[in-house]
Design a protein around this motif. Structure first.
Motif, PDB file in Angstrom:
ATOM      1  N   THR A  12       0.847  -1.188   0.000  1.00 20.43           N
ATOM      2  CA  THR A  12       0.000   0.000   0.000  1.00 20.43           C
ATOM      3  C   THR A  12       0.879   1.233   0.000  1.00 20.43           C
ATOM      4  O   THR A  12       1.835   1.334   0.777  1.00 20.43           O
ATOM      5  CB  THR A  12      -0.938   0.025   1.212  1.00 20.43           C
ATOM      6  OG1 THR A  12      -1.769  -1.133   1.192  1.00 20.43           O
ATOM      7  CG2 THR A  12      -1.811   1.275   1.202  1.00 20.43           C
ATOM      8  N   VAL A  13       0.536   2.155  -0.895  1.00 20.34           N
ATOM      9  CA  VAL A  13       1.244   3.435  -0.942  1.00 20.34           C
ATOM     10  C   VAL A  13       0.211   4.529  -0.736  1.00 20.34           C
ATOM     11  O   VAL A  13      -0.994   4.336  -0.972  1.00 20.34           O
ATOM     12  CB  VAL A  13       1.973   3.623  -2.287  1.00 20.34           C
ATOM     13  CG1 VAL A  13       3.077   2.600  -2.446  1.00 20.34           C
ATOM     14  CG2 VAL A  13       1.003   3.568  -3.448  1.00 20.34           C
ATOM     15  N   VAL A  14       0.687   5.703  -0.270  1.00 22.61           N
ATOM     16  CA  VAL A  14      -0.197   6.832   0.020  1.00 22.61           C
ATOM     17  C   VAL A  14       0.162   7.977  -0.905  1.00 22.61           C
ATOM     18  O   VAL A  14       1.322   8.396  -0.993  1.00 22.61           O
ATOM     19  CB  VAL A  14      -0.070   7.273   1.491  1.00 22.61           C
ATOM     20  CG1 VAL A  14      -1.007   8.454   1.781  1.00 22.61           C
ATOM     21  CG2 VAL A  14      -0.379   6.121   2.424  1.00 22.61           C
ATOM     22  N   LEU A  15      -0.878   8.417  -1.636  1.00 23.43           N
ATOM     23  CA  LEU A  15      -0.662   9.576  -2.488  1.00 23.43           C
ATOM     24  C   LEU A  15      -0.516  10.819  -1.624  1.00 23.43           C
ATOM     25  O   LEU A  15      -0.912  10.850  -0.464  1.00 23.43           O
ATOM     26  CB  LEU A  15      -1.840   9.731  -3.444  1.00 23.43           C
ATOM     27  CG  LEU A  15      -2.123   8.551  -4.389  1.00 23.43           C
ATOM     28  CD1 LEU A  15      -3.342   8.851  -5.252  1.00 23.43           C
ATOM     29  CD2 LEU A  15      -0.922   8.253  -5.263  1.00 23.43           C
ATOM     30  N   LYS A  16       0.018  11.860  -2.175  1.00 24.37           N
ATOM     31  CA  LYS A  16       0.233  13.085  -1.425  1.00 24.37           C
ATOM     32  C   LYS A  16      -1.066  13.772  -1.047  1.00 24.37           C
ATOM     33  O   LYS A  16      -1.097  14.629  -0.168  1.00 24.37           O
ATOM     34  CB  LYS A  16       1.120  14.041  -2.225  1.00 24.37           C
ATOM     35  CG  LYS A  16       2.571  13.590  -2.264  1.00 24.37           C
ATOM     36  CD  LYS A  16       3.456  14.637  -2.894  1.00 24.37           C
ATOM     37  CE  LYS A  16       4.919  14.214  -2.806  1.00 24.37           C
ATOM     38  NZ  LYS A  16       5.823  15.222  -3.394  1.00 24.37           N
ATOM     39  N   ASP A  17      -2.166  13.388  -1.727  1.00 26.77           N
ATOM     40  CA  ASP A  17      -3.450  13.953  -1.334  1.00 26.77           C
ATOM     41  C   ASP A  17      -4.119  13.126  -0.237  1.00 26.77           C
ATOM     42  O   ASP A  17      -5.266  13.362   0.123  1.00 26.77           O
ATOM     43  CB  ASP A  17      -4.372  14.072  -2.544  1.00 26.77           C
ATOM     44  CG  ASP A  17      -4.649  12.723  -3.196  1.00 26.77           C
ATOM     45  OD1 ASP A  17      -4.234  11.682  -2.643  1.00 26.77           O
ATOM     46  OD2 ASP A  17      -5.283  12.690  -4.276  1.00 26.77           O
TER      47      ASP A  17
END
Length: 533
Positions: A483-488
């Motif tokens: 899982t990765v997190v976008l900057k938004d």
């Protein structure tokens, strides 16, 4: 009255002047013409010639005797100079270098008693064959002439006897009356050795099919004939030329074995090429420099449907075009006249080897037509049925377009990279997520650029280094997901899957929408509020 007497007087004066001119001209001609006559009268056997330009205008009896024995196929001047040049080698140059007026004496290089005296008077040249004994001059030059003829005859005999060609003469009954050494050598090889014992002259003709008798006014006839020598299986071939003579015929036979071998080799090569072309599935049509059909293979007739009775008539390119149109074997143009002009321009393109077109037939078939220049201004056209190839290409294109439409309909952002880490395929969701319009045609777009793009759009993570290592690995690989997190603030599941051919698929699946994430971030924390109370 006075006028009449004046006219009569003028007429008398003019008549007197004319008569005087005639008498002067007659006297000049008599004095000039008798110059040779007086000298000939003094020395009767002295050959003297008087030329004006190339024309003999006077000659003594002794000189006339020499003239009568000269060839008649050239001027008297050229014939005389040609006769004297071997005796006096410097004579032609001396005559050419003489001025308009002058005299010169040329002595025989081996006999000082013989000389040629030249006297130039304007356009006229007097040539005297002189000898120390004037009485013997004509006889002496006749002896020299006969000696020259004997030497010439000996030279001709030597040439004929030693010539590598077979030369022989036959009478009107076909009997050999003379033959050179080469003919006699072949005559000995033609029969067994014991048959030549005691035979002074060959009784049989080597070429029994040589014509005889030959009409006296017949033109020389050349024909290739064979000769079988004793003990040899292979035939010897000669080009035999026969020409009539006064009492029979003269024959010349030139060795043609090398020519025959070359022609047989060429025929064998042409046969091999023809057989090869006959087995080709590609239609071949060759048009000569006049643009008429020179040759074709069976595949050309099969592909075009043109009947053999039509093709053997050697039709032109235009007629072939018209016939193909009638048979619906041409692409259907909107304007046939412009199509014909375009087809006429085909010749120019084919001469440069640049004509390659696909013809889509009304019945669904597709031909690839290629024009190639040939030596001598000929043109060759290749007709290849590529219907199956075109159908396969269209099917592949349809499958690719279908595959692209399928992945474009998926909500997940998908990108596939090859073993060299260049982009193979991606979908619309991928372009929308990463705000980039990339396609497989974007040659510069690869995994390295994609990783930079992903890093800039997400919170720092070790996933990108792992993807880079996974794509470059040569060992067996297994799919994984992180899982990765976008900057938004959105969370995205990043799935990495190995594909055949060492390709790698990277899929991004959003776990939360942007609006839901913002609500969670801005919603009041009830537990915190309870604690404050």
């Amino acid at each position: 009255m006075v006028l009449g007497e004046t006219l009569q007087l003028l007429i008398v004066v003019f008549m007197a002047i004319g008569l005087a001119l005639l008498l002067y001209r007659f006297a000049f001609q008599r004095s000039h013409g008798h110059a040779l006559t007086r000298e000939a009268r003094a020395v009767p056997n002295l050959p003297v010639f008087l030329f004006e330009g190339q024309t003999l205008i006077d000659a003594t009896p002794a000189a006339q005797t020499i003239v009568d024995r000269m060839p008649t196929n050239e001027s008297e001047f050229d014939a005389l100079v040609g006769f004297l040049a071997p005796l006096f080698p410097s004579l032609p140059v001396a005559i050419a270098e003489m001025s308009s007026n002058g005299a010169q004496n040329i002595v025989h290089p081996d006999d000082e008693t013989l000389s040629v005296r030249l006297l130039r008077d304007g356009p006229r040249l007097r040539l005297t064959l002189d000898s120390a004994q004037h009485v013997d001059a004509t006889l002496r030059y006749k002896e020299l002439e006969e000696d020259a003829f004997r030497k010439e005859a000996e030279t001709h005999k030597t040439i004929c006897q030693n010539a590598p060609q077979l030369i022989w003469q036959e009478n009107n009954e076909g009997q050999v009356v003379w033959a050179n050494a080469t003919y006699l050598r072949y005559a000995d090889l033609h029969v067994r050795a014991d048959e030549n014992i005691g035979q002074a002259w060959p009784k049989k003709r080597l070429f029994s099919d040589a014509p005889f008798p030959i009409a006296h006014d017949a033109l020389p006839l050349t024909k290739r004939r064979s000769l079988q020598l004793h003990g040899e299986e292979a035939e010897h071939w000669f080009n035999v030329t026969s020409m009539p003579t006064a009492n029979g015929a003269l024959h010349y036979a030139i060795d043609a074995n090398e020519i025959m071998r070359a022609e047989e080799s060429q025929k064998a090569f042409v046969t091999t090429i023809s057989n090869t072309f006959a087995q080709l599935s590609i239609g071949l049509a060759v048009f000569d420099r006049k643009r008429r059909l020179a040759s074709y293979n069976p595949a050309f007739g099969d592909l075009t449907g043109l009947p053999a009775s039509f093709l053997v008539g050697r039709p032109s390119i235009e007629i072939v075009l018209d016939q193909l149109r009638e048979m619906r074997k041409l692409p259907e143009p909107k304007d046939y006249s412009s199509f014909r002009e375009q087809f006429s321009a085909l010749e120019t393109a084919a001469q440069q080897g640049t004509y390659v077109e696909n013809w889509d037939m009304p019945d669904g078939q597709t031909y690839r037509v290629t024009g190639k220049p040939h030596p001598g201004g000929a043109l060759a056209f290749l007709f290849e049925d590529i219907t199956a190839e075109i159908s396969l290409t269209r099917r592949f294109r349809s499958e690719i377009e279908t595959s692209q439409a399928v992945i474009d309909s998926m909500p997940d952002a998908i990108a596939v990279f090859s073993a060299s880490q260049s982009l193979v395929i991606s979908n619309v969701a991928y372009s929308e997520m990463w705000a980039d319009d990339v396609t497989p045609d974007s040659i510069a777009y690869d995994l390295r650029i994609a990783l930079r793009q992903w890093k800039s759009g997400c919170v720092s993570s070790a996933v990108w280094r792992r993807i880079e290592s996974f794509a470059g690995s040569l060992s067996e690989r297994e799919a994984w997901s992180e899982t990765v997190v976008l900057k938004d603030g959105r969370q995205v599941a990043c799935s990495v899957t190995p594909l055949k051919g060492s390709m790698t698929m990277v899929k991004f699946t959003p776990r939360t929408t942007r609006s839901l994430t913002l609500e969670k971030l801005t919603a009041p924390d009830f537990a915190l509020q309870q604690r404050k109370v």
